[in-house]
Design a protein around this motif. Structure first.
Motif, PDB file in Angstrom:
ATOM      1  N   ARG A 155       0.860  -1.186   0.000  1.00  0.00           N
ATOM      2  CA  ARG A 155       0.000   0.000   0.000  1.00  0.00           C
ATOM      3  C   ARG A 155       0.890   1.227   0.000  1.00  0.00           C
ATOM      4  O   ARG A 155       1.978   1.207   0.577  1.00  0.00           O
ATOM      5  CB  ARG A 155      -0.896   0.030   1.239  1.00  0.00           C
ATOM      6  CG  ARG A 155      -1.707  -1.248   1.448  1.00  0.00           C
ATOM      7  CD  ARG A 155      -2.497  -1.170   2.737  1.00  0.00           C
ATOM      8  NE  ARG A 155      -3.181  -2.427   3.004  1.00  0.00           N
ATOM      9  CZ  ARG A 155      -4.347  -2.519   3.612  1.00  0.00           C
ATOM     10  NH1 ARG A 155      -4.961  -1.426   4.011  1.00  0.00           N
ATOM     11  NH2 ARG A 155      -4.898  -3.690   3.826  1.00  0.00           N
ATOM     12  N   GLU A 156       0.416   2.262  -0.646  1.00  0.00           N
ATOM     13  CA  GLU A 156       1.159   3.525  -0.674  1.00  0.00           C
ATOM     14  C   GLU A 156       2.631   3.315  -1.044  1.00  0.00           C
ATOM     15  O   GLU A 156       3.529   3.909  -0.464  1.00  0.00           O
ATOM     16  CB  GLU A 156       1.069   4.228   0.689  1.00  0.00           C
ATOM     17  CG  GLU A 156      -0.355   4.559   1.118  1.00  0.00           C
ATOM     18  CD  GLU A 156      -0.392   5.257   2.472  1.00  0.00           C
ATOM     19  OE1 GLU A 156       0.651   5.775   2.913  1.00  0.00           O
ATOM     20  OE2 GLU A 156      -1.462   5.273   3.083  1.00  0.00           O
ATOM     21  N   GLU A 212       7.647   6.607  -3.743  1.00  0.00           N
ATOM     22  CA  GLU A 212       6.328   7.149  -4.056  1.00  0.00           C
ATOM     23  C   GLU A 212       6.124   7.370  -5.548  1.00  0.00           C
ATOM     24  O   GLU A 212       4.996   7.506  -6.013  1.00  0.00           O
ATOM     25  CB  GLU A 212       6.114   8.468  -3.304  1.00  0.00           C
ATOM     26  CG  GLU A 212       6.056   8.293  -1.786  1.00  0.00           C
ATOM     27  CD  GLU A 212       5.874   9.600  -1.058  1.00  0.00           C
ATOM     28  OE1 GLU A 212       5.883  10.646  -1.737  1.00  0.00           O
ATOM     29  OE2 GLU A 212       5.726   9.580   0.180  1.00  0.00           O
ATOM     30  N   ASP A 244       1.824   1.377  -7.392  1.00  0.00           N
ATOM     31  CA  ASP A 244       1.633   0.079  -6.756  1.00  0.00           C
ATOM     32  C   ASP A 244       1.141  -0.933  -7.772  1.00  0.00           C
ATOM     33  O   ASP A 244       0.363  -0.619  -8.674  1.00  0.00           O
ATOM     34  CB  ASP A 244       0.621   0.185  -5.614  1.00  0.00           C
ATOM     35  CG  ASP A 244       1.185   0.923  -4.412  1.00  0.00           C
ATOM     36  OD1 ASP A 244       2.386   0.776  -4.157  1.00  0.00           O
ATOM     37  OD2 ASP A 244       0.424   1.628  -3.743  1.00  0.00           O
TER      38      ASP A 244
END
Length: 376
Positions: free
Chosen positions: A309-310, A317, A321
């Motif tokens: 997740r994330e 970042e 995903d």
């Protein structure tokens, strides 16, 4: 018919058919080597040639770094296994931070035994002195890397890193003490900060829950025997070797050694919700659920475990995903991965050496492999 018309007709006759116009088709991929094909089992649960090619790329594409071992489990069975030159199924590979997830299981077993409680203040005597703000740190805060302690994992220069100082400099003889002595830099529970120091504190808490002795040999023996009897032997992880510091504290954040097959057995244990292949519940399934539940301070981290997740698993970042949200991982320095996907019923182990740029490309290849398996 005019001469001009006849010329146009003749010219058109020499042109290729319209169906063949446009860009040429991409060249066929080179044939797979015997080594690539032999790495994949006949009943791998995915298209054999496609799986063999994806795994082959991990070993042959220089921009991915050096892959030393791949073990893939599908639905509890060995689907693929391959090693680079100089490594084989008997080679022990260093865990680096994959060890943190093993330490979380140790704590979970002690919680199940009633020796620890995650909601209680962490049982660290030096923090319980009157007026010490570290008394607010709970065991759960430590598990979720949100203690608030001044633990800086990476430093510039490297010797400014709390991890380097603990492992190799002024903290090396009693790592847990050095880690526990650090002051707060944030309120306990408020912010996530990844920290090998924190995991060594957890390992020390585990040792003191198992023995009241301060003798290093007794501490090593207590932890070694507990993990062997309660985890490694039931899973058949016969190769596991644990490292301790001079005070007898397990270096639970970074230094465990096991074969790729045994790392796969550990991943399968997590995928099965804390059960052995024979069905023995070694740690409560609710503990595995807690390990894979996002903490309040980070959606990508549970109890010493990375979540999909994330961008948690790849830790960048800028990379989107991929894979099921329920996928999780034990991850180690320079590209050690135990990827676990309960929905796809797979565990994928990759061990080797990749720098930051190589690791992101390599991880994309791992997801290419995982995506050959449907969710179920």
């Amino acid at each position: 018919m005019t001469f001009r018309t006849a010329s146009l007709i003749a010219t058109a006759a020499l042109l290729p058919p319209l169906a063949s116009c446009g860009s040429a088709p991409p060249p066929a991929p080179p044939p797979l080597s015997d080594e690539a094909l032999q790495a994949v089992m006949a009943d791998a649960g995915a298209p054999k040639d496609q799986l063999a090619r994806q795994i082959d790329e991990l070993f042959t594409q220089a921009e991915l770094g050096e892959t030393r071992a791949i073990v893939l489990m599908s639905d509890g069975e060995l689907a693929a296994e391959r090693y680079s030159e100089g490594y084989d199924q008997d080679t022990r590979f260093v865990s680096w931070s994959m060890a943190k997830t093993v330490t979380a299981v140790l704590i979970g077993m002690l919680v199940a035994d009633g020796k620890l409680n995650v909601g209680d203040p962490a049982p660290v005597p030096m923090w319980q002195r009157p007026g010490d703000p570290r008394a607010e740190i709970t065991l759960r805060h430590l598990l979720q890397m949100r203690s608030g302690l001044r633990h800086t994992e990476a430093g510039d220069p490297p010797y400014d890193s709390s991890e380097v100082r603990m492992l190799f400099l002024d903290g090396r003889d009693d790592m847990a003490r050095w880690a526990k002595e650090q002051p707060l830099e944030a309120e306990p529970g408020e912010q996530f900060e990844y920290s090998s120091n924190t995991t060594v504190i957890l390992a020390d808490i585990g040792a003191r829950a198992l023995t009241s002795s301060s003798d290093p040999a007794a501490r090593r023996q207590a932890v070694d025997e507990f993990l062997k009897e309660r985890l490694f032997e039931p899973l058949g992880m016969d190769s596991m070797v644990l490292e301790y510091d001079a005070s007898g504290t397990l270096i639970g954040g970074s230094l465990m050694h096991a074969t790729a097959r045994d790392w796969a057995k550990f991943g399968e244990f997590l995928r099965r919700g804390g059960r052995s292949a024979e069905g023995q519940q070694l740690v409560p399934s609710r503990w595995i659920d807690a390990m894979t539940t996002p903490s309040p301070a980070s959606g990508f981290y549970g109890y010493q475990t990375w979540l999909n997740r994330e961008s948690g698993i790849d830790r960048d970042e800028d990379i989107p995903d991929r894979g099921p949200e329920t996928m999780f991982a034990a991850i180690g320095h320079m590209g050690q991965y135990v990827l676990i996907s309960p929905e796809q019923r797979i565990t994928l182990v990759r061990l080797g050496h990749s720098n930051r740029t190589e690791r992101f490309k390599m991880l994309a290849e791992l997801f290419d492999i995982a995506e050959l398996y449907p969710t179920r």
